[in-house]
Design a protein around this motif. Structure first.
Motif, PDB file in Angstrom:
ATOM      1  N   LEU A 146      -0.390   0.754  -9.646  1.00  0.00           N
ATOM      2  CA  LEU A 146      -0.756  -0.505  -9.228  1.00  0.00           C
ATOM      3  C   LEU A 146      -1.424  -1.193 -10.708  1.00  0.00           C
ATOM      4  O   LEU A 146      -1.684  -2.548  -9.964  1.00  0.00           O
ATOM      5  CB  LEU A 146      -2.445   0.521 -10.210  1.00  0.00           C
ATOM      6  N   ALA A 147      -0.498  -1.131 -11.777  1.00  0.00           N
ATOM      7  CA  ALA A 147       0.054  -1.826 -12.557  1.00  0.00           C
ATOM      8  C   ALA A 147       0.793  -3.440 -12.203  1.00  0.00           C
ATOM      9  O   ALA A 147       0.797  -3.916 -13.299  1.00  0.00           O
ATOM     10  CB  ALA A 147       0.534  -1.079 -14.097  1.00  0.00           C
ATOM     11  N   ALA A 148       1.619  -2.910 -11.288  1.00  0.00           N
ATOM     12  CA  ALA A 148       2.308  -3.843 -10.424  1.00  0.00           C
ATOM     13  C   ALA A 148       1.687  -4.457  -9.340  1.00  0.00           C
ATOM     14  O   ALA A 148       2.296  -5.239  -8.963  1.00  0.00           O
ATOM     15  CB  ALA A 148       3.700  -3.803  -9.742  1.00  0.00           C
ATOM     16  N   GLY A 149       0.225  -3.956  -9.246  1.00  0.00           N
ATOM     17  CA  GLY A 149      -0.411  -5.352  -8.325  1.00  0.00           C
ATOM     18  C   GLY A 149      -1.010  -4.061  -6.930  1.00  0.00           C
ATOM     19  O   GLY A 149      -1.567  -5.262  -6.229  1.00  0.00           O
ATOM     20  N   GLY A 150      -0.077  -3.428  -6.827  1.00  0.00           N
ATOM     21  CA  GLY A 150      -0.132  -2.407  -5.340  1.00  0.00           C
ATOM     22  C   GLY A 150      -1.725  -1.688  -5.537  1.00  0.00           C
ATOM     23  O   GLY A 150      -2.420  -1.831  -5.957  1.00  0.00           O
ATOM     24  N   ARG A 151      -1.447  -1.387  -4.517  1.00  0.00           N
ATOM     25  CA  ARG A 151      -2.802  -0.169  -3.929  1.00  0.00           C
ATOM     26  C   ARG A 151      -2.212   1.409  -3.967  1.00  0.00           C
ATOM     27  O   ARG A 151      -0.883   0.809  -3.066  1.00  0.00           O
ATOM     28  CB  ARG A 151      -3.843  -0.680  -2.850  1.00  0.00           C
ATOM     29  N   ALA A 152      -2.943   2.068  -3.746  1.00  0.00           N
ATOM     30  CA  ALA A 152      -1.870   3.391  -3.575  1.00  0.00           C
ATOM     31  C   ALA A 152      -3.331   4.593  -2.299  1.00  0.00           C
ATOM     32  O   ALA A 152      -4.324   4.103  -3.520  1.00  0.00           O
ATOM     33  CB  ALA A 152      -1.546   4.229  -4.913  1.00  0.00           C
ATOM     34  N   ILE A 153      -2.381   4.993  -2.129  1.00  0.00           N
ATOM     35  CA  ILE A 153      -3.728   6.343  -1.073  1.00  0.00           C
ATOM     36  C   ILE A 153      -2.841   7.420  -2.105  1.00  0.00           C
ATOM     37  O   ILE A 153      -1.186   8.236  -2.500  1.00  0.00           O
ATOM     38  CB  ILE A 153      -2.863   6.125   0.453  1.00  0.00           C
ATOM     39  N   VAL A 154      -3.726   8.318  -2.327  1.00  0.00           N
ATOM     40  CA  VAL A 154      -3.226   9.263  -2.944  1.00  0.00           C
ATOM     41  C   VAL A 154      -3.951  11.162  -2.307  1.00  0.00           C
ATOM     42  O   VAL A 154      -4.672  10.837  -1.522  1.00  0.00           O
ATOM     43  CB  VAL A 154      -3.723   9.477  -3.899  1.00  0.00           C
ATOM     44  N   TRP A 155      -2.721  11.434  -2.002  1.00  0.00           N
ATOM     45  CA  TRP A 155      -2.908  12.363  -1.100  1.00  0.00           C
ATOM     46  C   TRP A 155      -2.664  13.724  -2.053  1.00  0.00           C
ATOM     47  O   TRP A 155      -1.810  14.493  -2.278  1.00  0.00           O
ATOM     48  CB  TRP A 155      -1.766  12.870   0.344  1.00  0.00           C
ATOM     49  N   VAL A 215       0.420  -1.320  -0.304  1.00  0.00           N
ATOM     50  CA  VAL A 215      -0.192   0.000   0.012  1.00  0.00           C
ATOM     51  C   VAL A 215       0.886   1.428  -0.163  1.00  0.00           C
ATOM     52  O   VAL A 215       1.785   1.688   1.209  1.00  0.00           O
ATOM     53  CB  VAL A 215      -1.133   0.192   0.986  1.00  0.00           C
ATOM     54  N   VAL A 216       1.370   1.905  -0.638  1.00  0.00           N
ATOM     55  CA  VAL A 216       1.788   2.688  -1.336  1.00  0.00           C
ATOM     56  C   VAL A 216       1.219   4.259  -1.104  1.00  0.00           C
ATOM     57  O   VAL A 216       0.277   4.514  -1.828  1.00  0.00           O
ATOM     58  CB  VAL A 216       2.271   3.051  -2.613  1.00  0.00           C
ATOM     59  N   LEU A 217       2.119   4.971  -0.192  1.00  0.00           N
ATOM     60  CA  LEU A 217       1.379   6.417  -0.004  1.00  0.00           C
ATOM     61  C   LEU A 217       1.568   7.225  -0.432  1.00  0.00           C
ATOM     62  O   LEU A 217       3.422   7.513  -0.883  1.00  0.00           O
ATOM     63  CB  LEU A 217       1.020   6.453   1.874  1.00  0.00           C
ATOM     64  N   VAL A 218       0.947   8.227  -1.685  1.00  0.00           N
ATOM     65  CA  VAL A 218       1.677   9.321  -3.024  1.00  0.00           C
ATOM     66  C   VAL A 218       1.572  10.453  -2.134  1.00  0.00           C
ATOM     67  O   VAL A 218      -0.068  10.329  -2.660  1.00  0.00           O
ATOM     68  CB  VAL A 218       1.575   8.403  -3.890  1.00  0.00           C
ATOM     69  N   THR A 219       2.179  11.585  -1.790  1.00  0.00           N
ATOM     70  CA  THR A 219       1.664  12.847  -1.578  1.00  0.00           C
ATOM     71  C   THR A 219       1.841  13.377  -2.921  1.00  0.00           C
ATOM     72  O   THR A 219       2.795  13.423  -3.967  1.00  0.00           O
ATOM     73  CB  THR A 219       2.402  13.063  -0.535  1.00  0.00           C
ATOM     74  N   GLY A 220       1.120  14.099  -3.310  1.00  0.00           N
ATOM     75  CA  GLY A 220       0.848  14.977  -4.499  1.00  0.00           C
ATOM     76  C   GLY A 220       0.755  14.250  -6.096  1.00  0.00           C
ATOM     77  O   GLY A 220       0.660  14.490  -7.061  1.00  0.00           O
ATOM     78  N   GLY A 221       0.091  12.950  -5.917  1.00  0.00           N
ATOM     79  CA  GLY A 221      -0.350  12.045  -6.579  1.00  0.00           C
ATOM     80  C   GLY A 221      -1.261  11.892  -7.203  1.00  0.00           C
ATOM     81  O   GLY A 221      -1.835  11.227  -8.265  1.00  0.00           O
ATOM     82  N   ALA A 222      -2.089  13.161  -7.176  1.00  0.00           N
ATOM     83  CA  ALA A 222      -3.115  13.545  -8.324  1.00  0.00           C
ATOM     84  C   ALA A 222      -2.740  14.469 -10.239  1.00  0.00           C
ATOM     85  O   ALA A 222      -3.465  14.013 -10.765  1.00  0.00           O
ATOM     86  CB  ALA A 222      -3.866  14.423  -7.822  1.00  0.00           C
ATOM     87  N   SER A 223      -1.104  14.206 -10.015  1.00  0.00           N
ATOM     88  CA  SER A 223      -0.750  14.604 -11.454  1.00  0.00           C
ATOM     89  C   SER A 223       0.498  14.443 -11.726  1.00  0.00           C
ATOM     90  O   SER A 223       1.294  14.069 -10.673  1.00  0.00           O
ATOM     91  CB  SER A 223      -1.343  16.474 -10.945  1.00  0.00           C
ATOM     92  N   GLY A 224       1.221  14.626 -13.057  1.00  0.00           N
ATOM     93  CA  GLY A 224       2.140  14.669 -13.008  1.00  0.00           C
ATOM     94  C   GLY A 224       3.435  13.181 -12.676  1.00  0.00           C
ATOM     95  O   GLY A 224       2.677  12.046 -13.156  1.00  0.00           O
ATOM     96  N   ILE A 225       4.062  13.391 -12.356  1.00  0.00           N
ATOM     97  CA  ILE A 225       5.152  12.694 -11.970  1.00  0.00           C
ATOM     98  C   ILE A 225       4.333  11.093 -10.934  1.00  0.00           C
ATOM     99  O   ILE A 225       4.207  10.113 -10.632  1.00  0.00           O
ATOM    100  CB  ILE A 225       6.570  12.998 -11.489  1.00  0.00           C
ATOM    101  N   GLY A 226       3.496  12.401  -9.779  1.00  0.00           N
ATOM    102  CA  GLY A 226       3.294  11.527  -9.044  1.00  0.00           C
ATOM    103  C   GLY A 226       2.010  10.265  -9.166  1.00  0.00           C
ATOM    104  O   GLY A 226       1.962   9.624  -8.790  1.00  0.00           O
ATOM    105  N   ARG A 227       1.133  11.260 -10.288  1.00  0.00           N
ATOM    106  CA  ARG A 227       0.074  10.557 -11.256  1.00  0.00           C
ATOM    107  C   ARG A 227       0.471   9.180 -11.192  1.00  0.00           C
ATOM    108  O   ARG A 227      -0.163   8.122 -11.303  1.00  0.00           O
ATOM    109  CB  ARG A 227      -1.075  11.355 -12.153  1.00  0.00           C
ATOM    110  N   HIS A 245      -7.138   5.133  -2.740  1.00  0.00           N
ATOM    111  CA  HIS A 245      -7.523   5.746  -1.090  1.00  0.00           C
ATOM    112  C   HIS A 245      -7.512   7.436  -1.616  1.00  0.00           C
ATOM    113  O   HIS A 245      -6.409   7.800  -1.032  1.00  0.00           O
ATOM    114  CB  HIS A 245      -7.330   5.399  -0.202  1.00  0.00           C
ATOM    115  N   PRO A 246      -8.158   7.986  -2.151  1.00  0.00           N
ATOM    116  CA  PRO A 246      -8.085   9.645  -2.591  1.00  0.00           C
ATOM    117  C   PRO A 246      -8.402  10.134  -1.675  1.00  0.00           C
ATOM    118  O   PRO A 246      -9.794  10.181  -0.961  1.00  0.00           O
ATOM    119  CB  PRO A 246      -8.505   9.881  -3.750  1.00  0.00           C
ATOM    120  N   ALA A 247      -7.094  10.951  -0.741  1.00  0.00           N
ATOM    121  CA  ALA A 247      -7.953  12.241  -0.032  1.00  0.00           C
ATOM    122  C   ALA A 247      -7.201  13.069  -0.201  1.00  0.00           C
ATOM    123  O   ALA A 247      -6.146  13.304  -0.709  1.00  0.00           O
ATOM    124  CB  ALA A 247      -7.265  11.525   1.722  1.00  0.00           C
TER     125      ALA A 247
END
Ligand SMILES: NC(=O)c1ccc[n+]([C@@H]2O[C@H](COP(=O)([O-])OP(=O)(O)OC[C@H]3O[C@@H](n4cnc5c(N)ncnc54)[C@H](O)[C@@H]3O)[C@@H](O)[C@H]2O)c1
Length: 242
Positions: A24-33, A5-17, A52-54
């Protein structure tokens, strides 16, 4: 990465996205802040229940603590990507005001400290636990004229990476990426959307082009995965040889 479960800050755009997509393509899940509500919605629409976006301003210590505490038990993070960042207003050193300084330091540097602290407090122990921080080649070059504050924060992120790698070993590996010119919305703050200027810069890059967010995400995925199990405390350039 299937149990990650990978928490990615700034994951809604660019490199983070792109990192979220790669995880996800590698089979994991992601928390996106992120603070970008539209970007978070787009990410959720693309990935459904595996993200899990927030809406979280990671520059705010209290917001980070609250968001981490609110994660459901089965979303305790195993990995962290400190990616959120801004260029800040372009200005000369003599023009910097304390509000500019505070904001860029808070978004680019303090956020990584806040998120790392919260991650260590709440993380689900994982044999491949890893943190990836986003530095920049600006840490060494000083960045484009007018972006000294940005470059300063990216230098500090590189230092934090080495210090954290030592402190958190052997439980958590910590590495950083130092992208060069990557074609994402952040470049609008550097080149003002001037594609001609970007093309000019590209001619000075050995690989003769800006990088794509997905190319940085591939490097991030490697640093997050068991494939890099003996790598910690490094800052890896993804800069086309620049
Ligand atoms: N694009 C490049 O050329 C480049 C080069 C070197 C380093 N980087 C670094 O890579 C990282 C990602 O940059 P990018 O190019 O994808 O930029 P981007 O602008 O596309 O993405 C940054 C994301 O961070 C989010 N964000 C900004 N402030 C935030 C806050 N306070 N709280 C939560 N989220 C916040 C934004 O909403 C956005 O979704 C940054 O740290 C940047 O400094 C980028």
């Amino acid at each position: 990465m299937t149990d990650a479960v990978v928490l990615v800050t700034g994951g809604a755009s660019g490199i983070g996205r792109a990192i979220v997509d790669a995880v996800l393509a590698a089979g994991g899940r992601a928390i996106v802040w992120d603070i970008d509500a539209a970007g978070l919605s787009a990410c959720a629409a693309a990935h459904g229940a595996r993200v899990h976006p927030a809406r979280v301003d990671v520059a705010e210590a209290g917001a980070v603590t609250t968001a981490m505490a609110e994660l459901p038990p089965d979303w305790a993070p195993t990995h962290l990507v400190n990616n959120a960042g801004i260029i800040g207003r372009r200005m000369r050193l003599a023009e910097m005001d304390p509000a500019d300084i505070d904001r860029v330091l808070a978004v680019n540097l303090k956020s990584a400290l806040y998120a790392t602290r919260a991650f260590l407090d709440r993380r689900r122990p994982h044999p491949g636990a890893a943190i990836v921080n986003l530095s920049s080649i600006a840490a060494r070059t000083g960045g484009m004229p007018g972006n000294a504050l940005y470059a300063t924060t990216k230098g500090a992120i590189a230092s934090l990476t080495v210090a954290a790698a030592k402190e958190l070993a052997p439980d958590v590996r910590v590495n950083a990426l130092a992208p060069g010119v990557i074609d994402t919305p952040i470049q609008d703050g550097v080149f003002g959307g001037d594609r001609g200027r970007i093309a000019e810069i590209a001619r000075a890059i050995p690989l003769q082009r800006p990088g794509a967010a997905a190319e940085v995400a591939e490097a991030a995925l490697w640093l997050l995965s068991p494939a890099s199990s003996y790598v910690t405390g490094t800052v890896l350039d993804v800069a086309g040889g620049r």
